[in-house]
Design a protein around this motif. Sequence first.
Motif, PDB file in Angstrom:
ATOM      1  N   THR A 165       0.818  -1.204   0.000  1.00 27.96           N
ATOM      2  CA  THR A 165       0.000   0.000   0.000  1.00 27.96           C
ATOM      3  C   THR A 165       0.857   1.262   0.000  1.00 27.96           C
ATOM      4  O   THR A 165       2.016   1.253   0.413  1.00 27.96           O
ATOM      5  N   LEU A 166       0.246   2.332  -0.485  1.00 23.01           N
ATOM      6  CA  LEU A 166       0.829   3.663  -0.420  1.00 23.01           C
ATOM      7  C   LEU A 166       0.015   4.444   0.599  1.00 23.01           C
ATOM      8  O   LEU A 166      -1.213   4.511   0.507  1.00 23.01           O
ATOM      9  N   THR A 167       0.685   5.004   1.610  1.00 18.67           N
ATOM     10  CA  THR A 167      -0.037   5.655   2.687  1.00 18.67           C
ATOM     11  C   THR A 167       0.486   7.064   2.932  1.00 18.67           C
ATOM     12  O   THR A 167       1.675   7.335   2.775  1.00 18.67           O
ATOM     13  N   GLY A 168      -0.422   7.950   3.305  1.00 16.52           N
ATOM     14  CA  GLY A 168      -0.062   9.333   3.576  1.00 16.52           C
ATOM     15  C   GLY A 168      -1.309  10.186   3.641  1.00 16.52           C
ATOM     16  O   GLY A 168      -2.427   9.687   3.747  1.00 16.52           O
ATOM     17  N   LYS A 169      -1.131  11.499   3.565  1.00 15.13           N
ATOM     18  CA  LYS A 169      -2.261  12.414   3.558  1.00 15.13           C
ATOM     19  C   LYS A 169      -2.745  12.610   2.114  1.00 15.13           C
ATOM     20  O   LYS A 169      -2.032  12.348   1.152  1.00 15.13           O
ATOM     21  N   ALA A 170      -3.973  13.079   1.972  1.00 12.93           N
ATOM     22  CA  ALA A 170      -4.505  13.576   0.697  1.00 12.93           C
ATOM     23  C   ALA A 170      -4.562  12.541  -0.421  1.00 12.93           C
ATOM     24  O   ALA A 170      -4.577  12.907  -1.595  1.00 12.93           O
ATOM     25  N   MET A 171      -4.588  11.237  -0.067  1.00 18.76           N
ATOM     26  CA  MET A 171      -4.913  10.268  -1.107  1.00 18.76           C
ATOM     27  C   MET A 171      -6.273  10.621  -1.723  1.00 18.76           C
ATOM     28  O   MET A 171      -6.527  10.347  -2.896  1.00 18.76           O
ATOM     29  N   ASP A 172      -7.118  11.201  -0.919  1.00 19.04           N
ATOM     30  CA  ASP A 172      -8.397  11.765  -1.337  1.00 19.04           C
ATOM     31  C   ASP A 172      -8.154  13.211  -1.754  1.00 19.04           C
ATOM     32  O   ASP A 172      -8.072  14.097  -0.912  1.00 19.04           O
ATOM     33  N   ASP A 173      -7.996  13.506  -3.003  1.00 19.15           N
ATOM     34  CA  ASP A 173      -8.264  12.634  -4.134  1.00 19.15           C
ATOM     35  C   ASP A 173      -7.052  12.613  -5.056  1.00 19.15           C
ATOM     36  O   ASP A 173      -7.165  12.387  -6.252  1.00 19.15           O
ATOM     37  N   ARG A 174      -5.870  12.843  -4.482  1.00 20.69           N
ATOM     38  CA  ARG A 174      -4.684  12.971  -5.335  1.00 20.69           C
ATOM     39  C   ARG A 174      -4.320  11.662  -6.014  1.00 20.69           C
ATOM     40  O   ARG A 174      -3.737  11.671  -7.108  1.00 20.69           O
ATOM     41  N   ILE A 175      -4.690  10.525  -5.407  1.00 22.35           N
ATOM     42  CA  ILE A 175      -4.357   9.266  -6.068  1.00 22.35           C
ATOM     43  C   ILE A 175      -5.219   9.067  -7.308  1.00 22.35           C
ATOM     44  O   ILE A 175      -4.766   8.495  -8.308  1.00 22.35           O
ATOM     45  N   CYS A 176      -6.465   9.580  -7.269  1.00 21.81           N
ATOM     46  CA  CYS A 176      -7.304   9.522  -8.472  1.00 21.81           C
ATOM     47  C   CYS A 176      -6.868  10.565  -9.489  1.00 21.81           C
ATOM     48  O   CYS A 176      -6.975  10.344 -10.703  1.00 21.81           O
ATOM     49  N   TYR A 311      -8.866   4.342   6.022  1.00 20.33           N
ATOM     50  CA  TYR A 311      -8.576   5.434   6.954  1.00 20.33           C
ATOM     51  C   TYR A 311      -8.799   6.811   6.315  1.00 20.33           C
ATOM     52  O   TYR A 311      -8.013   7.746   6.497  1.00 20.33           O
ATOM     53  N   MET A 312      -9.906   6.944   5.571  1.00 16.16           N
ATOM     54  CA  MET A 312     -10.186   8.164   4.831  1.00 16.16           C
ATOM     55  C   MET A 312     -10.300   9.378   5.754  1.00 16.16           C
ATOM     56  O   MET A 312     -10.780   9.284   6.863  1.00 16.16           O
ATOM     57  N   HIS A 313      -9.845  10.506   5.245  1.00 17.28           N
ATOM     58  CA  HIS A 313      -9.845  11.789   5.952  1.00 17.28           C
ATOM     59  C   HIS A 313      -8.995  11.741   7.215  1.00 17.28           C
ATOM     60  O   HIS A 313      -9.319  12.355   8.234  1.00 17.28           O
ATOM     61  N   THR A 314      -7.879  11.008   7.127  1.00 19.29           N
ATOM     62  CA  THR A 314      -6.849  11.047   8.158  1.00 19.29           C
ATOM     63  C   THR A 314      -5.517  11.299   7.450  1.00 19.29           C
ATOM     64  O   THR A 314      -5.464  11.434   6.228  1.00 19.29           O
ATOM     65  N   VAL A 315      -4.423  11.329   8.212  1.00 20.32           N
ATOM     66  CA  VAL A 315      -3.107  11.514   7.596  1.00 20.32           C
ATOM     67  C   VAL A 315      -2.450  10.186   7.241  1.00 20.32           C
ATOM     68  O   VAL A 315      -1.300  10.158   6.795  1.00 20.32           O
ATOM     69  N   THR A 316      -3.162   9.075   7.455  1.00 18.49           N
ATOM     70  CA  THR A 316      -2.612   7.766   7.109  1.00 18.49           C
ATOM     71  C   THR A 316      -3.529   7.034   6.134  1.00 18.49           C
ATOM     72  O   THR A 316      -3.680   5.816   6.201  1.00 18.49           O
ATOM     73  N   GLU A 317      -4.155   7.776   5.220  1.00 18.98           N
ATOM     74  CA  GLU A 317      -4.962   7.138   4.190  1.00 18.98           C
ATOM     75  C   GLU A 317      -4.093   6.134   3.432  1.00 18.98           C
ATOM     76  O   GLU A 317      -2.900   6.376   3.202  1.00 18.98           O
ATOM     77  N   ALA A 318      -4.681   5.001   3.040  1.00 21.55           N
ATOM     78  CA  ALA A 318      -3.892   3.938   2.416  1.00 21.55           C
ATOM     79  C   ALA A 318      -4.632   3.354   1.219  1.00 21.55           C
ATOM     80  O   ALA A 318      -5.808   2.999   1.316  1.00 21.55           O
ATOM     81  N   VAL A 319      -3.924   3.250   0.089  1.00 20.69           N
ATOM     82  CA  VAL A 319      -4.472   2.639  -1.118  1.00 20.69           C
ATOM     83  C   VAL A 319      -3.540   1.537  -1.583  1.00 20.69           C
ATOM     84  O   VAL A 319      -2.345   1.544  -1.291  1.00 20.69           O
ATOM     85  N   HIS A 320      -4.096   0.565  -2.316  1.00 21.43           N
ATOM     86  CA  HIS A 320      -3.313  -0.573  -2.797  1.00 21.43           C
ATOM     87  C   HIS A 320      -2.848  -0.296  -4.230  1.00 21.43           C
ATOM     88  O   HIS A 320      -3.628   0.156  -5.074  1.00 21.43           O
ATOM     89  N   ARG A 321      -1.589  -0.592  -4.492  1.00 18.93           N
ATOM     90  CA  ARG A 321      -1.025  -0.281  -5.807  1.00 18.93           C
ATOM     91  C   ARG A 321      -1.754  -0.997  -6.934  1.00 18.93           C
ATOM     92  O   ARG A 321      -1.906  -0.453  -8.039  1.00 18.93           O
TER      93      ARG A 321
END
Length: 346
Positions: A165-176, A311-321
Motif C-alpha cells: 500500500t501507499l499511505t499518507g495524507k490527501a490520497m483523497d483525491d490525489r491518487i485519483c 482510513y479516509m480523511h486522516t493523515v494515514t490514508e492507504a491505497v493498494h497499488r
Amino acid sequence: MAVELTETSGVPGYEDRIRELVRAEFADSVDRVRTDAMGNVVGTIDGSTDYEVAVAAHMDEIGFMVSHVEGDEGESGFLKLDALGGWDARVLKAQRVTVHTEDEDLPGVIGSPPPHTMDPEERETPPDVEDVAVDLGLPYEEVEDRVSVGDLVTMDQSTELVGETLTGKAMDDRICLYAMLQTAQAIDNPDATIHFCATVQEEVGLRGARALGVDVDPDLAIAMDVTVANDVPEFDEGEHVTRLGEGTAIKLKDGSVITSPKVHRRFKAIAEDEGIDYQLEVLPAGGTDTAGFQHTHGAKPVGALSIPNRYMHTVTEAVHRDDVAATVDLLTAFLEREDGTADYML
C-alpha cells in the motif's frame, strides 16, 4: 508523481500548487489546456467525432483556515482554526501541520495534553475542531506579526510505501488525480473528444464540478474519487464497502448520486472482457463530482470509478497499488471504446 501530488498542499479554493503540477503534466499528453475562473483545469484530447466525454478528479484536500490568533504579550501564541472539509477532530491531536502564509510556510503542531493530567470526563469527551489549537513554538507577538486570519493550514505527513500500500495524507483525491493523469498519457487518437478535468472545491460541496458541468457540457461524465475501504478488524464484512487489493471500484451509488445503470454495466463488461479486477461500490453516505455533472445543464449519463481507501480523511490514508493500476487500465479501456454509439439512455 503520485508522491509529489499527495505531499503537495492545496485546500479548497487554494489549489494553486496542485494546479501547477497538473498543468505541467498535461503539457505533453493533451491537445490544449485551460483554467477557468474557479481554478478548474481542463486538459482536452480532440477526438475524431463530435461526441464528448468529461473525466473529473478533484485537486483539493481537506484542511483549515486560520480564524484567530490567540495569546498574550510575553507568552506563546496559538492559532484557532476553521475546517475546510470534513474532519474528525479525534485524529488531529498530536499531529504536525504546515501553516501557509502569504510569505512563507511555517511548521506547527496540534498538541495533546498528557492523559494523566486529564480527568475521566475530559478523556471521554470527543474533541471538536473548534477546540484545536496550533502551536508554532513562537511568542504571541511574533505569531501575530507572521500569521493572518485567512492563512491556510494543512497536515504535514510524508507519503510512504507500507507493504503493498501507499499511505499518507490527501490520497483523497490525489491518487485519483494521478490515475487520471496516467490515463491521459495512455490515450492516443480517441474517437471521442475527452476533457480531463482537475476540479476544485469538491470537499466543500462539489463546487468546481457543478460549474464545470455547465462550461464543458459533455455527452457523458465520469468521476474519479476514492471510496471507503473498511476492511479492517473493527468492522463486519457487510460494512467494508470495498476491500484493498480487489480491484477498481465501479460505483453504483453514493450519498449524492445513483450512477446511470447502462454506464456502470458497460464498465463491468469491459473489465470482464479485459480481465481487469473490479468490485462494485455501494457507498451509504458521502458525495463525489459525479453528482456535480449530473445536476447541471440538463440530464446527463454519469458513471464513476473509485479507488478503495482505508482510513479516509486522516493523515494515514492507504491505497493498494494494484487497485490504482486497475483503475487506470479500466478507465483507459473504457475511453478508447467511446465513440458515441453506446446507448446510455434509459
